[in-house]
Every structure is written in structure tokens, then in C-alpha cells.
Motif scaffolding. Structure first.
Motif, short mmCIF file in Angstrom:
data_model
loop_
_atom_site.label_atom_id
_atom_site.label_comp_id
_atom_site.label_asym_id
_atom_site.label_seq_id
_atom_site.Cartn_x
_atom_site.Cartn_y
_atom_site.Cartn_z
N ASP A 1 0.85 -1.19 0.00
CA ASP A 1 0.00 0.00 0.00
C ASP A 1 0.89 1.25 0.00
O ASP A 1 1.70 1.43 0.91
CB ASP A 1 -0.89 -0.04 1.25
N SER B 1 -0.69 4.37 -0.57
CA SER B 1 -1.67 5.45 -0.58
C SER B 1 -1.15 6.63 0.23
O SER B 1 -0.12 6.53 0.91
CB SER B 1 -3.00 4.95 -0.01
N THR C 1 -6.85 3.99 -1.69
CA THR C 1 -6.50 2.61 -1.36
C THR C 1 -7.38 1.66 -2.16
O THR C 1 -8.58 1.52 -1.88
CB THR C 1 -6.70 2.33 0.14
N SER D 1 -1.39 -3.28 4.12
CA SER D 1 -2.22 -2.10 3.91
C SER D 1 -2.50 -1.44 5.25
O SER D 1 -2.63 -2.11 6.27
CB SER D 1 -3.54 -2.47 3.22
#
Length: 621
Positions: A167, A169, A236, A265
């Protein structure tokens, strides 16, 4: 053409309208002037289907950009949907090297010397009165994988194909991304030259950072360059990341014996989850090729990073694929959590493991088998049963609770043979199929059987199974807002131990599990604490016990690699009325940590040492 806000994978400079760039078919983005020409990516060594000409200027004119885009479309390099680009085929994985015959022979000899899978049985009681029948007589089947065979200083193990789906993001910016990069550097260093690694990053969309590359010295350098190029921005989209990871493994031309995915994540997927009544269908996040449908499925080991991740989503992904779910509350020790997982993946000794149970006596029948997340089947006539165990790490153990009906014995029957157990598997180092026979389960049949002490192995397994079922019940109650009811469920399980199995009171495994139940009780009793950490802790505990495999539940800045018998650190609740008193800290709480194998513990110890030598990098939640 590359979009503004991206980084050049070569110079790490920004791509802007003054310095334009392009995105190659391997998904790396470059300034036009940073690529010297040719058809090989300078970062991941992927071979492009199109040759980049050196005549392209560092700041190309609109016609030059148009020509490049037209050439890409003509050769079907990209499939375009909106702003996203997806490579059609990831068949550029670096070839695996076949080991020389001499090394194969030494590995086979080392594996043979090290031994095979060991199967044992433990009956609830050693004797049953001859004139008495027993329904649901409990038998524990205990299987242990062999250790990793060593040949001098070299370890005979199967090479690994690993895809990390990370992840990146916007919420990962700053310290979080720095911690993730450090953890990935540790993973890269621990992979061997026969292992292959691909890195996938995702935010709004997903991209493959490096192709599936052998971790030679050059491969490791390329992987570290790819990790350093990661930049955090956007939303995400977990599904996009997993689809990209699935494509890497599905399209590969070559295959190592072991394959796995690591997914990390810190947030909620806001692109793919739709509310159905009061619940979300989290299984939509699992690509079809990752869902368990056969013996060679690829597990996705999920890591919830911090307290804002979607624990239900990460747990479902792990459950659907046969992977583990780890909750990393203390983000500073994400490297340790990765280390524990890698320690297992780099020590797989057996695959395709299957236990077969056959009733010996004509009057014996199998009622049921408690096998957790492993598929357990009972034949229609109750005369046979099986458990598909799959892949085991070195020294890893599994216990399965079997219930059988014991008939009345004949007049001359001194011993009743209950069941025979055997196991088939594939040795990972040699790729040879193996068959081993286990201990037969029997009971003595005296005229009278009084004052019989129950087997502690059976009592422990029964308590563990029932505690796992209570965790699931507590989680269901807490999800419906019944936090007091959830706490009561876990309290009653602790109280039941002293009534049903007082002999277990001094057992270290039992003490650890009781500590775990106390910790979970404190985290589900309060709604805010449940939302912040309780849900993730429950899911991690449920998944660990269902698999009988260690997961990381990193709490409160603790990072000790070896669990202590006293179980979970409870310093979080120090001074809080009605909560447990403080206890020595541990990295993996309760019985969850008890599943850690020696190889996993050594890898975590190595991670801790590296972190301590390199200085701390804290990231408050």
C-alpha cells in the motif's frame, strides 16, 4: 505519457509538464532523457516489446509523444481503461536455475538423514471397560514436520517465488513509508540467489515495480532501487494491487516450488466494497486465481498496518487464500512481522500433506474431526476420514481432534484397535512423494476402568478448539454491539478450564492461552477499544488458532521475538480498574506466539538485531 506527480524510476525526480516522461510496459516511469535507449528496463531488467530510441529528446515535442503513444497502441503494449494501463502478459519473469545434480544428491541425502514427517496419536483415556461402549471418544492426531536439512553450512530448502503487494496510498506517507522501505530491505537481504521477488505497489491504481527477479546481487540491487522509488499518494484500491500480484504469478513462465504473496495495507478499500444489508462482501477483493481450489493454491499473508486498516478485509483475504493475518499495532516493528513470515516461507519442508485415518476394529466409527481451517472429511460410512494439511514449515506441528465411537469389547478382547493413521506428502527439497505410517490408536479393555486420568494432550487440544470457537462467538457478538456479552463469553471459557481440566493449570501453553483470552476480553468489552484494536486482535487470534500457525500481533512497542509462558503484554491496561495487571511483554500474544517455529524465531531475532544496530525509527500511530 506519464502523469504529473509521479517520480522517475531512474533519477527519482518529479515528472511535470516541464520535464515530461513516459510509462513503460513494465509500469516504471522515466524522464525521456533518463533512458539511454534500447528495450530493457534499467530498473527491473524487464524486456520491452518496443525499443526506446535515443533520438527522443529530454523534453519531447507533442508530435514525439504522440508517435510513442501510437506505436504503443499499434503493438498492443497497453490495455487502456480510463487513466489506468495494464500490461497484457507478465511472462518476463527471470528464469529459475536448475540446481546441479551434485547439489540435488546432497540435498536428498541431507533430507533423508534428517528424517520424515512424524505422526502420533493420543487417546482420551488409555482404557475403557470391556462391557462399556463410548460415543465421541476423543483422539488427538499429532503431526510434526521434519527440520530443515543442513549440508555443512548450506541449508537444503525449496526456493521461493514471493510477490509483495504494498500500500502506497497517501496515508502511508512519511514515517510509515520509511518503515516499510526498511522492512522490505531486510526481506530482500534474507532472500537467496534461487529465490525470486516481484514488488507491486498500489494506491488508486496498481503497478508492478519490478518483475519476478532472482535475488542475485544484481537482482537485490534492482529490488532495493525499486523499493526506494516508492512514493505515497492517492487512495486505497486493494483489489487492484492483488489483481496485479495475481497476474505476476499467473503469467510466469517458470515456477519455484514455493510461492506466496505478502499484502500490507494501512487503510480501507474505498473502491470495491459494496454494502449488502449490514455487511460487506470482502471476498470480492480476492482474485479468482488466489481462491483455494486445489493443492497448489498461493497463500496471501496479510498485514494490517496500524489501527486504521480494515481488519475484516485483511482477515477475509487471508482466510480465502490459506494465508495468515497479522495485526501490527506498533508500526515501528513492521520489519519483525515481515521477518516472522519470511522465516516460515524460507523453511518449507513438506507440501501437499494429507493425513488418512482408517478404522481398525469393525465396530469403530468416526463421528467428526475438528480440523480448523484445514479440510477434514469423514466417509459416508464413518470408516475413514482425512485431513488436507497442505504446506508445513520446518518443525511445524499440527494437532487435530478426532471423535470416534468405541464399541463394547468381546469376552476375550484385551485391546481394541481404534484407528490407523498414515500421511502422504511431497518432500520440498527433493520433490519426491513420501508415505509414512503413524502410531495406531488403541485402548486397553479391562473388566473395570476406574480413576482414569485423561490425556493432557487431548484436554489441551479440546480446550484450544473450544477457546477458538468462543473467540468467533465473541467477535460475532461484538460486531452486533454486544460488547458485554462478548466479554462474558471469553470470561466463561477461562472459568471452564478450572472446572473441566484442572490438570492443565500448570501447562505453559494453557497459561498463555488464558492470558490471550484475558487480553481479548479487555479489548472487546469497550466499543472504542474494540473498533481501534479489538477486532484486529480477535481476527488475528482466530486465524492463528484455526491454522495453528504463528501470526504477528505487535503491541505497545514490544518486539521480543520469543513468546513467554505468561503470554501477552498487558501493560496497556496498567492502572485501569477491572483490567488485568501488567505482565512481561511479548511480541506475539498468548498461544499465538506458541506456534512460532525455530526458523521463524531466528529470523525475528535477526530483524531485532538489525533494527537495534541501525537505530530506531519510530512512527506513532
Amino acid at each position: 505519457m506519464a502523469t504529473r506527480g509521479q517520480k522517475c524510476a531512474a533519477c527519482l525526480g518529479d515528472i511535470g509538464h516541464r520535464r515530461n516522461g513516459f510509462t513503460a510496459e513494465c509500469h516504471h516511469t522515466f524522464h525521456h532523457g533518463c533512458v539511454s535507449g534500447g528495450n530493457v528496463c534499467p530498473v527491473c531488467n524487464a524486456r520491452w516489446h518496443v525499443t526506446v530510441a535515443v533520438t527522443v529528446a529530454p523534453n519531447p515535442s507533442p508530435p514525439a509523444r504522440t508517435l510513442f503513444a501510437a506505436f504503443a497502441r499499434r503493438h498492443s503494449i497497453f490495455r487502456t481503461s480510463g487513466r489506468s494501463r495494464e500490461l497484457r502478459v507478465y511472462d518476463d519473469d527471470e528464469p529459475v536455475e536448475q540446481p546441479p545434480a551434485s547439489r540435488v544428491g546432497k540435498a536428498a541425502q541431507a533430507a533423508e538423514n534428517n528424517g520424515a514427517v512424524v505422526l502420533k496419536t493420543h487417546g482420551e483415556y488409555t482404557a475403557v471397560a470391556r462391557s462399556t461402549s463410548r460415543d465421541n471418544f476423543a483422539v488427538v492426531i499429532h503431526i510434526k514436520a521434519p527440520s530443515m536439512a543442513e549440508n555443512g553450512t548450506a541449508v537444503a530448502r525449496a526456493p521461493l517465488d514471493l510477490v509483495t503487494v504494498l500500500d502506497v496510498s497517501g496515508s502511508m506517507s512519511g514515517g510509515k513509508l520509511a518503515l516499510l522501505k526498511r522492512a522490505m530491505g531486510f526481506v530482500i537481504d534474507k532472500l537467496g540467489p534461487d529465490d525470486r521477488l516481484s514488488i507491486v505497489s498500489f494506491s488508486n491504481d496498481a503497478r508492478r515495480v519490478i518483475r519476478l527477479t532472482r535475488m542475485s546481487d544484481y537482482g537485490k540491487a534492482s529490488a532495493k532501487t525499486g523499493v526506494e522509488s516508492l512514493v505515497a499518494n492517492g487512495g486505497t484500491n486493494i483489489l487492484k494491487g492483488l489483481l496485479e500480484g495475481a497476474k505476476v504469478l499467473d503469467d510466469r513462465r517458470y515456477r519455484n516450488a514455493v510461492a506466496s504473496v505478502i499484502l500490507l495495507s494501512d487503510g480501507q478499500d474505498t473502491y470495491n466494497l459494496t454494502d449488502w444489508g449490514t455487511s460487506k462482501k470482502y471476498n470480492v477483493l480476492v482474485p479468482p486465481s488466489f481462491k483455494r481450489s486445489g493443492e497448489r493454491c498461493v497463500p496471501v499473508h496479510t498485514f494490517g498496518f496500524g489501527t486504521d486498516h480494515d481488519a475484516a478485509a485483511m482477515h477475509t483475504i487471508a482466510e480465502e487464500t490459506g494465508g495468515t493475518f497479522s495485526f501490527i499495532e506498533n508500526q515501528a516493528v513492521v520489519q519483525d512481522a515481515f521477518a516472522q513470515c519470511i522465516g516460515g516461507l524460507l523453511s518449507v519442508t513438506v507440501q501437499e500433506t494429507r493425513i488418512v485415518i482408517t478404522c481398525s476394529h469393525p465396530g469403530v466409527r468416526v463421528r467428526s474431526v475438528k480440523s480448523g481451517s484445514y479440510q477434514g472429511l469423514v466417509g459416508a460410512d464413518g470408516r475413514t476420514a482425512s485431513v488436507d494439511v497442505g504446506e508445513l514449515y520446518a518443525d511445524e506441528e499440527r494437532r487435530f481432534l478426532l471423535f470416534v465411537d468405541v464399541p463394547v469389547a468381546g469376552a476375550e478382547e484385551d485391546v481394541t484397535d481404534l484407528i490407523k493413521v498414515s500421511c502422504t506428502y511431497r518432500d520440498t527439497a527433493t520433490r519426491q512423494p513420501m508415505v509414512v505410517a503413524g502410531e495406531d490408536a488403541v485402548v486397553v479393555r479391562p473388566e473395570l476402568a476406574t480413576n482414569m486420568e485423561p490425556s493432557m494432550e487431548v484436554e489441551w487440544e479440546r480446550f484450544r478448539v473450544e477457546a477458538t470457537e468462543d473467540m468467533a462467538a465473541a467477535q460475532e457478538a461484538a460486531e452486533c454491539g454486544g460488547h458485554a456479552a462478548a466479554a462474558t463469553i471469553l470470561d466463561r471459557r477461562q472459568e471452564a478450564l478450572s472446572r473441566s481440566a484442572p490438570g492443565l493449570a500448570g501447562d505453559a501453553r494453557c497459561a498463555a492461552l488464558v492470558s490471550e483470552l484475558r487480553e481479548l476480553r479487555a479489548r472487546v468489552a469497550d466499543r472504542q477499544e474494540y473498533e481501534r484494536t479489538g477486532r484486529a486482535c480477535l481476527f488475528a487470534g482466530m486465524r492463528s488458532h484455526a491454522q495453528q500457525r504463528a501470526t504477528s500481533v505487535q503491541l505497545l512497542g514490544t518486539a521480543a521475538p520469543t513468546p513467554t509462558p505468561s503470554g501477552l503484554s498487558r501493560s496497556l491496561f496498567q492502572g485501569a480498574p477491572g483490567r488485568a495487571p501488567p505482565a512481561p511483554p511479548s511480541s506475539s500474544f498468548g498461544a499465538v506466539g506458541a506456534y512460532a517455529t525455530p526458523a521463524m524465531q531466528r529470523m525475528v531475532a535477526s530483524s531485532r538485531k538489525k533494527r537495534e544496530d541501525g537505530g530506531s525509527l519510530n512512527c506513532p500511530d
